[in-house]
Design a protein around this motif. Structure first.
Motif, PDB file in Angstrom:
ATOM      1  N   ARG A 174      -8.851   5.746  11.363  1.00 52.57           N
ATOM      2  CA  ARG A 174      -7.626   5.297  10.708  1.00 52.57           C
ATOM      3  C   ARG A 174      -7.853   3.951  10.032  1.00 52.57           C
ATOM      4  O   ARG A 174      -7.401   3.704   8.914  1.00 52.57           O
ATOM      5  CB  ARG A 174      -6.498   5.201  11.727  1.00 52.57           C
ATOM      6  N   ASP A 175      -8.591   3.072  10.723  1.00 52.57           N
ATOM      7  CA  ASP A 175      -8.880   1.766  10.126  1.00 52.57           C
ATOM      8  C   ASP A 175      -9.729   1.916   8.869  1.00 52.57           C
ATOM      9  O   ASP A 175      -9.535   1.227   7.860  1.00 52.57           O
ATOM     10  CB  ASP A 175      -9.612   0.877  11.144  1.00 52.57           C
ATOM     11  N   PHE A 183      -9.124  -1.772  -6.399  1.00 49.76           N
ATOM     12  CA  PHE A 183      -9.849  -1.269  -7.570  1.00 49.76           C
ATOM     13  C   PHE A 183      -8.887  -0.825  -8.667  1.00 49.76           C
ATOM     14  O   PHE A 183      -9.083  -1.117  -9.846  1.00 49.76           O
ATOM     15  CB  PHE A 183     -10.737  -0.104  -7.132  1.00 49.76           C
ATOM     16  N   LYS A 184      -7.826  -0.177  -8.208  1.00 43.03           N
ATOM     17  CA  LYS A 184      -6.801   0.277  -9.146  1.00 43.03           C
ATOM     18  C   LYS A 184      -6.155  -0.902  -9.840  1.00 43.03           C
ATOM     19  O   LYS A 184      -5.942  -0.908 -11.068  1.00 43.03           O
ATOM     20  CB  LYS A 184      -5.760   1.110  -8.411  1.00 43.03           C
ATOM     21  N   THR A 185      -5.858  -1.932  -9.000  1.00 41.90           N
ATOM     22  CA  THR A 185      -5.227  -3.128  -9.562  1.00 41.90           C
ATOM     23  C   THR A 185      -6.150  -3.795 -10.581  1.00 41.90           C
ATOM     24  O   THR A 185      -5.729  -4.231 -11.655  1.00 41.90           O
ATOM     25  CB  THR A 185      -4.865  -4.105  -8.438  1.00 41.90           C
ATOM     26  N   GLU A 186      -7.447  -3.887 -10.215  1.00 45.33           N
ATOM     27  CA  GLU A 186      -8.416  -4.498 -11.118  1.00 45.33           C
ATOM     28  C   GLU A 186      -8.541  -3.699 -12.417  1.00 45.33           C
ATOM     29  O   GLU A 186      -8.590  -4.259 -13.517  1.00 45.33           O
ATOM     30  CB  GLU A 186      -9.767  -4.592 -10.411  1.00 45.33           C
ATOM     31  N   ILE A 187      -8.619  -2.349 -12.260  1.00 44.50           N
ATOM     32  CA  ILE A 187      -8.719  -1.505 -13.451  1.00 44.50           C
ATOM     33  C   ILE A 187      -7.502  -1.662 -14.340  1.00 44.50           C
ATOM     34  O   ILE A 187      -7.612  -1.788 -15.585  1.00 44.50           O
ATOM     35  CB  ILE A 187      -8.913  -0.032 -13.061  1.00 44.50           C
ATOM     36  N   MET A 210     -10.276   1.841   3.040  1.00 47.01           N
ATOM     37  CA  MET A 210     -10.572   2.551   1.793  1.00 47.01           C
ATOM     38  C   MET A 210      -9.371   2.568   0.861  1.00 47.01           C
ATOM     39  O   MET A 210      -9.493   2.381  -0.353  1.00 47.01           O
ATOM     40  CB  MET A 210     -11.015   3.984   2.114  1.00 47.01           C
ATOM     41  N   THR A 211      -8.200   2.769   1.499  1.00 49.26           N
ATOM     42  CA  THR A 211      -6.971   2.769   0.700  1.00 49.26           C
ATOM     43  C   THR A 211      -6.750   1.417   0.061  1.00 49.26           C
ATOM     44  O   THR A 211      -6.373   1.295  -1.113  1.00 49.26           O
ATOM     45  CB  THR A 211      -5.773   3.150   1.573  1.00 49.26           C
TER      46      THR A 211
END
Length: 257
Positions: free
Chosen positions: A30-31, A43-47, A36-37
């Motif tokens: 779970r951790d 990564f999404k924010t950076e992209i 990863m989430t």
């Protein structure tokens, strides 16, 4: 006193560590998912940040491209309009050219017809002039004197060469203009072409083929007598004499115009 654990106690004791390990692994998974989430989110924010930054950078360029495209579109519209106007002008001038071509061909046809007509008229006029001139002679290089009587002069010429002369032998006699201040020639018209030919025959016989000198009329000037020639025949005779001077022809003379 020691007691041996029962089977149930032993099973319970062995199951406790197994459950703890299972819980640990589940928590670890779970951790890992959470990490990863989070990483995916980062990564999404950076992209998204990169895309937004690229979008902001590209916005002026896209705006300029859109402006250029608008200008190109406007130019294309203007070019199309000019092309259409040019095409209309070409069609108009093409039609005008076709009309002018037809008119020119018609005029050319008329011109050729007029040339033939003029040539026929000139030929007929030449024939008429030669017919009229068949009774005339031309006397050249006879000096003019005040109040001269050309009828008496022609009569004296007849006497000098021994040619018969009567009151009706000569119908008319006159001088014609000359170029370059030269002595104006005399044109004498006989009553008939037979009398004219007889005078020329007597003249040649009296002079022996040489150039005559009539001292009683012309002083020391040589008098030249020839049959009357039309302007066209005179021009042709001139070129003929030039050819004899160039030894191309041996002789050149006139006979009946």
């Amino acid at each position: 006193m020691l007691r041996t654990p029962s089977k149930a106690e032993m099973e319970h004791a062995s199951s406790v560590p197994a459950k703890q390990g299972e819980i640990f692994h589940k928590r670890k998974r779970r951790d890992s998912r959470e990490e990863m989430t989070q990483e995916l989110q980062i990564f999404k924010t950076e992209i998204l940040g990169m895309l937004n930054s690229w979008k902001e950078e590209q916005a002026p360029i896209i705006k300029n491209i859109q402006k250029d495209l608008s200008e190109v579109k406007a130019q294309n519209v203007s070019i199309i309009k000019k092309y259409e106007d040019l095409e209309k002008s070409i069609k108009f001038f093409s039609a005008e050219y076709d009309d002018l071509k037809i008119k020119v061909e018609k005029l050319e046809k008329e011109r050729k017809g007029n040339i033939l007509l003029i040539e026929n008229l000139e030929s007929k006029f030449e024939e008429v002039q030669r017919h009229i001139g068949c009774k005339k002679i031309e006397i050249r290089n006879l000096p003019e004197i005040p109040n001269e009587n050309l009828m008496q002069i022609t009569e004296k010429l007849h006497g000098e060469i021994g040619c018969e002369y009567g009151p009706t032998t000569i119908c008319d006699v006159f001088r014609v203009p000359a170029r370059g201040g030269k002595i104006r020639p005399i044109i004498a018209e006989f009553a008939s072409s037979k009398q004219r030919d007889n005078f020329i025959k007597c003249w040649k016989k009296a002079m022996g083929g040489s150039k005559p000198i009539a001292s009683s009329l012309s002083g020391h000037n040589k008098i030249y007598v020839s049959e009357y020639l039309t302007p066209l025949a005179k021009k042709l005779f001139f070129h003929g004499r030039e050819l004899t001077k160039q030894k191309i022809f041996k002789f050149c003379w006139t006979n009946h115009g």
